[in-house]
Design an enzyme around this catalytic site. Structure first.
Site, PDB file in Angstrom:
ATOM      1  N   HIS A  34     -29.688  25.750  44.788  1.00 43.01           N
ATOM      2  CA  HIS A  34     -29.436  25.121  46.330  1.00 43.01           C
ATOM      3  C   HIS A  34     -30.952  24.883  46.673  1.00 43.01           C
ATOM      4  O   HIS A  34     -31.601  25.835  46.834  1.00 43.01           O
ATOM      5  CB  HIS A  34     -28.666  26.049  47.239  1.00 43.01           C
ATOM      6  CG  HIS A  34     -28.252  25.425  48.537  1.00 43.01           C
ATOM      7  ND1 HIS A  34     -27.153  24.692  48.878  1.00 43.01           N
ATOM      8  CD2 HIS A  34     -29.123  25.629  49.776  1.00 43.01           C
ATOM      9  CE1 HIS A  34     -27.485  24.215  50.069  1.00 43.01           C
ATOM     10  NE2 HIS A  34     -28.339  25.107  50.656  1.00 43.01           N
ATOM     11  N   ASP A  36     -33.292  23.590  49.800  1.00 47.85           N
ATOM     12  CA  ASP A  36     -33.048  23.112  51.187  1.00 47.85           C
ATOM     13  C   ASP A  36     -34.103  22.162  51.504  1.00 47.85           C
ATOM     14  O   ASP A  36     -35.553  22.630  51.257  1.00 47.85           O
ATOM     15  CB  ASP A  36     -33.079  24.374  51.957  1.00 47.85           C
ATOM     16  CG  ASP A  36     -31.762  25.251  51.688  1.00 47.85           C
ATOM     17  OD1 ASP A  36     -30.686  24.817  52.193  1.00 47.85           O
ATOM     18  OD2 ASP A  36     -32.052  26.369  51.432  1.00 47.85           O
ATOM     19  N   HIS A  67     -29.718  20.080  49.754  1.00 49.81           N
ATOM     20  CA  HIS A  67     -29.188  20.015  50.925  1.00 49.81           C
ATOM     21  C   HIS A  67     -30.075  19.619  52.001  1.00 49.81           C
ATOM     22  O   HIS A  67     -31.261  20.202  52.112  1.00 49.81           O
ATOM     23  CB  HIS A  67     -28.975  21.749  51.333  1.00 49.81           C
ATOM     24  CG  HIS A  67     -28.502  22.212  52.935  1.00 49.81           C
ATOM     25  ND1 HIS A  67     -28.496  23.186  53.227  1.00 49.81           N
ATOM     26  CD2 HIS A  67     -27.832  21.039  53.513  1.00 49.81           C
ATOM     27  CE1 HIS A  67     -28.003  23.028  54.526  1.00 49.81           C
ATOM     28  NE2 HIS A  67     -27.698  21.656  54.964  1.00 49.81           N
ATOM     29  N   MET A  69     -31.698  18.633  55.522  1.00 53.51           N
ATOM     30  CA  MET A  69     -31.471  19.065  56.843  1.00 53.51           C
ATOM     31  C   MET A  69     -32.582  18.147  57.465  1.00 53.51           C
ATOM     32  O   MET A  69     -33.912  18.774  57.820  1.00 53.51           O
ATOM     33  CB  MET A  69     -31.723  20.651  57.078  1.00 53.51           C
ATOM     34  CG  MET A  69     -30.653  21.224  56.873  1.00 53.51           C
ATOM     35  SD  MET A  69     -31.107  22.889  56.352  1.00 53.51           S
ATOM     36  CE  MET A  69     -31.557  23.143  54.876  1.00 53.51           C
ATOM     37  N   MET A 138     -21.773  25.011  57.831  1.00 51.05           N
ATOM     38  CA  MET A 138     -22.893  26.017  58.128  1.00 51.05           C
ATOM     39  C   MET A 138     -22.306  27.329  58.925  1.00 51.05           C
ATOM     40  O   MET A 138     -21.779  27.052  59.619  1.00 51.05           O
ATOM     41  CB  MET A 138     -23.912  25.306  58.999  1.00 51.05           C
ATOM     42  CG  MET A 138     -24.671  24.228  58.323  1.00 51.05           C
ATOM     43  SD  MET A 138     -25.620  24.564  56.650  1.00 51.05           S
ATOM     44  CE  MET A 138     -26.653  25.826  57.155  1.00 51.05           C
ATOM     45  N   PHE A 144     -33.276  28.110  58.973  1.00 50.44           N
ATOM     46  CA  PHE A 144     -34.020  29.486  58.377  1.00 50.44           C
ATOM     47  C   PHE A 144     -33.198  30.353  57.587  1.00 50.44           C
ATOM     48  O   PHE A 144     -32.118  30.160  57.928  1.00 50.44           O
ATOM     49  CB  PHE A 144     -34.657  30.262  59.722  1.00 50.44           C
ATOM     50  CG  PHE A 144     -35.556  29.517  60.528  1.00 50.44           C
ATOM     51  CD1 PHE A 144     -36.905  29.358  60.348  1.00 50.44           C
ATOM     52  CD2 PHE A 144     -35.234  28.809  61.531  1.00 50.44           C
ATOM     53  CE1 PHE A 144     -37.789  28.808  60.927  1.00 50.44           C
ATOM     54  CE2 PHE A 144     -36.147  28.048  62.339  1.00 50.44           C
ATOM     55  CZ  PHE A 144     -37.465  28.043  62.069  1.00 50.44           C
ATOM     56  N   GLY A 145     -33.745  30.882  56.673  1.00 47.45           N
ATOM     57  CA  GLY A 145     -32.745  31.708  55.954  1.00 47.45           C
ATOM     58  C   GLY A 145     -32.810  33.206  56.482  1.00 47.45           C
ATOM     59  O   GLY A 145     -33.585  33.456  57.626  1.00 47.45           O
ATOM     60  N   GLY A 146     -32.090  34.196  56.169  1.00 47.11           N
ATOM     61  CA  GLY A 146     -32.061  35.616  56.679  1.00 47.11           C
ATOM     62  C   GLY A 146     -31.326  35.664  58.141  1.00 47.11           C
ATOM     63  O   GLY A 146     -31.476  36.913  58.628  1.00 47.11           O
ATOM     64  N   ASP A 174     -22.842  28.096  53.818  1.00 49.84           N
ATOM     65  CA  ASP A 174     -24.353  28.341  53.691  1.00 49.84           C
ATOM     66  C   ASP A 174     -24.987  29.209  54.983  1.00 49.84           C
ATOM     67  O   ASP A 174     -24.650  28.526  56.275  1.00 49.84           O
ATOM     68  CB  ASP A 174     -24.766  26.887  53.757  1.00 49.84           C
ATOM     69  CG  ASP A 174     -26.444  27.177  53.092  1.00 49.84           C
ATOM     70  OD1 ASP A 174     -26.865  28.189  53.352  1.00 49.84           O
ATOM     71  OD2 ASP A 174     -27.096  26.038  53.496  1.00 49.84           O
ATOM     72  N   GLY A 175     -25.265  30.350  54.841  1.00 53.68           N
ATOM     73  CA  GLY A 175     -25.927  30.931  55.973  1.00 53.68           C
ATOM     74  C   GLY A 175     -25.330  32.352  55.911  1.00 53.68           C
ATOM     75  O   GLY A 175     -24.107  32.723  56.456  1.00 53.68           O
ATOM     76  N   GLY A 176     -25.952  33.333  55.936  1.00 54.51           N
ATOM     77  CA  GLY A 176     -25.585  34.831  55.849  1.00 54.51           C
ATOM     78  C   GLY A 176     -24.584  35.293  54.983  1.00 54.51           C
ATOM     79  O   GLY A 176     -23.846  36.310  55.186  1.00 54.51           O
ATOM     80  N   GLY A 196     -29.113  32.787  49.934  1.00 53.29           N
ATOM     81  CA  GLY A 196     -30.540  32.868  49.865  1.00 53.29           C
ATOM     82  C   GLY A 196     -31.269  34.176  49.961  1.00 53.29           C
ATOM     83  O   GLY A 196     -31.344  34.805  48.736  1.00 53.29           O
ATOM     84  N   SER A 197     -31.375  34.984  50.972  1.00 55.07           N
ATOM     85  CA  SER A 197     -31.999  36.301  51.140  1.00 55.07           C
ATOM     86  C   SER A 197     -31.308  37.148  50.056  1.00 55.07           C
ATOM     87  O   SER A 197     -31.877  38.217  49.591  1.00 55.07           O
ATOM     88  CB  SER A 197     -32.393  36.419  52.475  1.00 55.07           C
ATOM     89  OG  SER A 197     -31.500  36.108  53.444  1.00 55.07           O
TER      90      SER A 197
HETATM   91  C1  DX5 Z   1     -30.429  27.673  56.188  1.00 57.34           C
HETATM   92  C2  DX5 Z   1     -30.408  26.940  54.780  1.00 57.34           C
HETATM   93  C3  DX5 Z   1     -29.862  28.200  53.810  1.00 57.34           C
HETATM   94  C4  DX5 Z   1     -30.611  29.254  53.594  1.00 57.34           C
HETATM   95  C5  DX5 Z   1     -29.620  30.405  53.655  1.00 57.34           C
HETATM   96  O1  DX5 Z   1     -30.705  26.484  57.100  1.00 57.34           O
HETATM   97  O2  DX5 Z   1     -29.666  25.962  54.685  1.00 57.34           O
HETATM   98  O3  DX5 Z   1     -29.305  27.429  52.520  1.00 57.34           O
HETATM   99  O4  DX5 Z   1     -31.507  29.377  52.628  1.00 57.34           O
HETATM  100  O5  DX5 Z   1     -30.426  31.488  53.504  1.00 57.34           O
HETATM  101  P1  DX5 Z   1     -29.492  32.736  53.708  1.00 57.34           P
HETATM  102  O6  DX5 Z   1     -28.532  33.091  52.565  1.00 57.34           O
HETATM  103  O7  DX5 Z   1     -30.544  33.813  53.701  1.00 57.34           O
HETATM  104  O8  DX5 Z   1     -28.940  32.871  55.234  1.00 57.34           O
HETATM  105 ZN    ZN Z   2     -29.016  25.137  52.628  1.00 56.41          ZN
END
Ligand code: DX5
Ligand code: ZN
Length: 219
Positions: A34, A36, A67, A69, A138, A144-146, A174-176, A196-197
């Protein structure tokens, strides 16, 4: 019901200086990578410019899920399909013509996907389901990740699954997503999981991908 599931690690928070070796750590056990793309306009963060993204896509040993954004995404989405993405996701909040954009993405052989931010309702987009291959719900505010998984998105995932019905559309979250949250998202109806994280902060990213997959194997 048993559905095919996919784990798609996000490299957003991987080690930017060693991206190809970071990708190599998970590519054998992941379905897609994936990627971003953020433009600092649609979201307050910037990731890769198009040349950097093209090089990641063409060097990636497994298919890439881009993806986007980014604002005014219509033409950009077509560029990412042409660059060899296996899947291109545009945000409904950023696209002018969903039908044309999805058609052009598919014309380059990529899957077309639409993403919905947490405050956007899915119901207004049902008319486009025959033009797309994946819906991304979403589960955090993009950027942001994390961040923490927003539990209030679970009914939206279930509603989207209902609206998809028999169509062969993937339902991505996607997210958390982590060992703690993936099961809730799967039970609600998701089948494609960005992490992600959870993956790249793990000591062994490949083992984490496998652990995430095992956690939902029974749904
Ligand atoms: C956030 C991104 C995600 C992000 C997810 O806007 O679209 O793809 O990398 O990161 P985690 O899994 O850490 O929430
Ligand atoms: Zn993403």
């Amino acid at each position: 019901m048993v559905r095919d599931i996919r784990i798609t690690p996000s490299i957003l928070n991987a080690d930017r200086a060693n991206l190809s070796s970071e990708i190599a750590r998970v590519s054998d056990v992941s379905d897609l990578i994936h990627l971003d793309i953020m433009d600092d306009i649609f979201v307050p963060n910037f990731t890769f410019d198009f040349d950097e993204a093209k090089s990641i896509i063409s060097n990636c040993p497994i298919p890439v899920d881009s993806h986007l954004m980014v604002a005014e995404v219509d033409e950009i989405a077509i560029d990412y399909a042409q660059a060899g993405s296996a899947s291109v996701t545009f945000h409904v909040e950023a696209v002018a013509d969903i039908r044309r954009t999805a058609r052009e993405i598919r014309r380059y052989g990529a899957r077309a996907a639409m993403a919905i931010k947490p405050k956007t309702s899915i119901d207004s987009y049902i008319d486009f389901f025959d033009q797309i291959d994946m819906v991304l719900i979403m589960t955090v505010e993009p950027g942001f990740g994390g961040q923490s998984f927003i539990d209030e998105m679970l009914p939206k995932i279930t509603r989207t699954r209902e609206l998809i019905g028999d169509r062969p559309i993937w339902l991505q979250v996607d997210g958390g997503i982590s060992l703690e949250t993936i099961e809730r998202a799967a039970v609600a109806g998701a089948d494609t999981f960005v992490a992600g994280s959870a993956v790249f902060k793990a000591e062994d990213p490949a083992l984490m991908v496998e652990a995430l997959r095992r956690k939902i194997a029974i749904h």
